[in-house]
Design a protein around this motif. Structure first.
Motif, PDB file in Angstrom:
ATOM      1  N   MET A 117       0.835  -1.182   0.000  1.00 49.43           N
ATOM      2  CA  MET A 117       0.000   0.000   0.000  1.00 49.43           C
ATOM      3  C   MET A 117       0.884   1.251   0.000  1.00 49.43           C
ATOM      4  SD  MET A 117      -2.563   1.050   2.995  1.00 49.43           S
ATOM      5  CE  MET A 117      -3.492   2.483   3.003  1.00 49.43           C
ATOM      6  N   TYR A 118       0.610   2.111  -0.941  1.00 54.19           N
ATOM      7  CA  TYR A 118       1.342   3.374  -1.018  1.00 54.19           C
ATOM      8  C   TYR A 118       0.684   4.422  -0.144  1.00 54.19           C
ATOM      9  CZ  TYR A 118       3.636   1.770  -5.321  1.00 54.19           C
ATOM     10  OH  TYR A 118       4.379   1.095  -6.244  1.00 54.19           O
ATOM     11  N   LEU A 119       1.492   5.126   0.608  1.00 55.65           N
ATOM     12  CA  LEU A 119       1.026   6.339   1.277  1.00 55.65           C
ATOM     13  C   LEU A 119       1.590   7.465   0.429  1.00 55.65           C
ATOM     14  CD1 LEU A 119       1.581   5.533   5.043  1.00 55.65           C
ATOM     15  CD2 LEU A 119      -0.414   5.117   3.631  1.00 55.65           C
ATOM     16  N   TYR A 120       0.728   8.301  -0.094  1.00 53.48           N
ATOM     17  CA  TYR A 120       1.169   9.252  -1.102  1.00 53.48           C
ATOM     18  C   TYR A 120       0.414  10.566  -0.988  1.00 53.48           C
ATOM     19  CZ  TYR A 120      -3.171   7.825  -3.262  1.00 53.48           C
ATOM     20  OH  TYR A 120      -4.493   7.562  -3.490  1.00 53.48           O
ATOM     21  N   PHE A 121       0.899  11.552  -1.748  1.00 58.45           N
ATOM     22  CA  PHE A 121       0.183  12.811  -1.914  1.00 58.45           C
ATOM     23  C   PHE A 121       0.379  13.286  -3.339  1.00 58.45           C
ATOM     24  CE2 PHE A 121       4.405  14.139  -0.684  1.00 58.45           C
ATOM     25  CZ  PHE A 121       4.645  15.276  -1.440  1.00 58.45           C
ATOM     26  N   HIS A 122      -0.464  14.198  -3.756  1.00 62.15           N
ATOM     27  CA  HIS A 122      -0.406  14.756  -5.100  1.00 62.15           C
ATOM     28  C   HIS A 122       0.305  16.105  -5.053  1.00 62.15           C
ATOM     29  CE1 HIS A 122      -3.475  11.984  -6.909  1.00 62.15           C
ATOM     30  NE2 HIS A 122      -3.676  11.799  -5.618  1.00 62.15           N
ATOM     31  N   ALA A 123       1.166  16.348  -6.028  1.00 68.16           N
ATOM     32  CA  ALA A 123       1.853  17.638  -6.154  1.00 68.16           C
ATOM     33  C   ALA A 123       1.507  18.212  -7.524  1.00 68.16           C
ATOM     34  CB  ALA A 123       3.363  17.462  -6.024  1.00 68.16           C
ATOM     35  N   TYR A 124       1.209  19.504  -7.548  1.00 72.01           N
ATOM     36  CA  TYR A 124       0.841  20.187  -8.786  1.00 72.01           C
ATOM     37  C   TYR A 124       1.742  21.388  -9.004  1.00 72.01           C
ATOM     38  CZ  TYR A 124      -3.435  17.492  -8.173  1.00 72.01           C
ATOM     39  OH  TYR A 124      -4.327  16.478  -8.002  1.00 72.01           O
ATOM     40  N   TRP A 177      11.321  18.613   0.278  1.00 75.55           N
ATOM     41  CA  TRP A 177      10.272  18.973   1.216  1.00 75.55           C
ATOM     42  C   TRP A 177       9.635  17.716   1.806  1.00 75.55           C
ATOM     43  CZ3 TRP A 177       4.977  18.082   1.233  1.00 75.55           C
ATOM     44  CH2 TRP A 177       4.235  18.840   2.131  1.00 75.55           C
ATOM     45  N   THR A 178       9.406  16.707   0.968  1.00 78.13           N
ATOM     46  CA  THR A 178       8.819  15.444   1.427  1.00 78.13           C
ATOM     47  C   THR A 178       9.702  14.794   2.481  1.00 78.13           C
ATOM     48  OG1 THR A 178       7.811  15.109  -0.755  1.00 78.13           O
ATOM     49  CG2 THR A 178       7.962  13.180   0.683  1.00 78.13           C
ATOM     50  N   GLU A 179      10.998  14.766   2.234  1.00 75.94           N
ATOM     51  CA  GLU A 179      11.940  14.172   3.184  1.00 75.94           C
ATOM     52  C   GLU A 179      11.915  14.924   4.518  1.00 75.94           C
ATOM     53  OE1 GLU A 179      14.298  11.369   4.568  1.00 75.94           O
ATOM     54  OE2 GLU A 179      13.873  11.345   2.425  1.00 75.94           O
ATOM     55  N   ILE A 180      11.913  16.237   4.460  1.00 74.94           N
ATOM     56  CA  ILE A 180      11.916  17.067   5.670  1.00 74.94           C
ATOM     57  C   ILE A 180      10.634  16.880   6.479  1.00 74.94           C
ATOM     58  CG2 ILE A 180      11.824  19.465   6.483  1.00 74.94           C
ATOM     59  CD1 ILE A 180      13.690  20.111   4.037  1.00 74.94           C
ATOM     60  N   HIS A 181       9.508  16.743   5.798  1.00 79.23           N
ATOM     61  CA  HIS A 181       8.201  16.702   6.461  1.00 79.23           C
ATOM     62  C   HIS A 181       7.575  15.303   6.464  1.00 79.23           C
ATOM     63  CE1 HIS A 181       8.092  21.029   6.953  1.00 79.23           C
ATOM     64  NE2 HIS A 181       8.527  21.132   5.708  1.00 79.23           N
ATOM     65  N   LYS A 182       8.385  14.275   6.302  1.00 73.35           N
ATOM     66  CA  LYS A 182       7.868  12.905   6.190  1.00 73.35           C
ATOM     67  C   LYS A 182       6.981  12.522   7.377  1.00 73.35           C
ATOM     68  CE  LYS A 182      10.565   9.690   4.561  1.00 73.35           C
ATOM     69  NZ  LYS A 182      11.548   8.602   4.384  1.00 73.35           N
ATOM     70  N   HIS A 197       6.824   7.330   1.914  1.00 74.09           N
ATOM     71  CA  HIS A 197       7.879   6.512   2.533  1.00 74.09           C
ATOM     72  C   HIS A 197       9.205   6.600   1.786  1.00 74.09           C
ATOM     73  CE1 HIS A 197       5.663   4.615   5.741  1.00 74.09           C
ATOM     74  NE2 HIS A 197       4.683   4.313   4.910  1.00 74.09           N
ATOM     75  N   THR A 198       9.156   6.541   0.460  1.00 75.03           N
ATOM     76  CA  THR A 198      10.395   6.508  -0.320  1.00 75.03           C
ATOM     77  C   THR A 198      10.821   7.872  -0.840  1.00 75.03           C
ATOM     78  OG1 THR A 198       9.224   6.067  -2.400  1.00 75.03           O
ATOM     79  CG2 THR A 198       9.924   4.144  -1.089  1.00 75.03           C
ATOM     80  N   CYS A 199       9.931   8.873  -0.719  1.00 75.22           N
ATOM     81  CA  CYS A 199      10.197  10.222  -1.240  1.00 75.22           C
ATOM     82  C   CYS A 199      10.538  10.174  -2.727  1.00 75.22           C
ATOM     83  CB  CYS A 199      11.311  10.913  -0.446  1.00 75.22           C
ATOM     84  SG  CYS A 199      10.940  11.110   1.296  1.00 75.22           S
TER      85      CYS A 199
END
Length: 67
Positions: free
Chosen positions: A1-8, A39-44, A19-21
């Motif tokens: 299962m991926y935990l993800y977000f959308h970037a635009y 940013w993803t790594e910093i705010h994981k 998890h993997t950035c």
């Protein structure tokens, strides 16, 4: 299962694995991709906590944006 977000960014969009950035789908311009992944790594931890809130139908906390 991926935990993800959308970037635009303008006409670009990508889905980022928390998890993997890494981008798991889509594309961003190189400069924006580096910024979003850093940013993803910093705010994981915050992203993971917000994912849990959102999955329960709760409002996520605001995370400091890119500057």
């Amino acid at each position: 299962m991926y935990l993800y977000f959308h970037a635009y960014y303008q006409d670009y969009k990508a889905i980022i694995n928390i998890h993997t950035c890494e981008i798991i789908e889509g594309v961003l311009p190189p400069k924006q991709m580096k910024l979003v992944l850093a940013w993803t790594e910093i705010h994981k931890d915050e992203l993971l906590a917000d994912w849990q809130l959102a999955s329960r139908g709760e409002l996520p906390f605001q995370i400091e944006p890119l500057k």
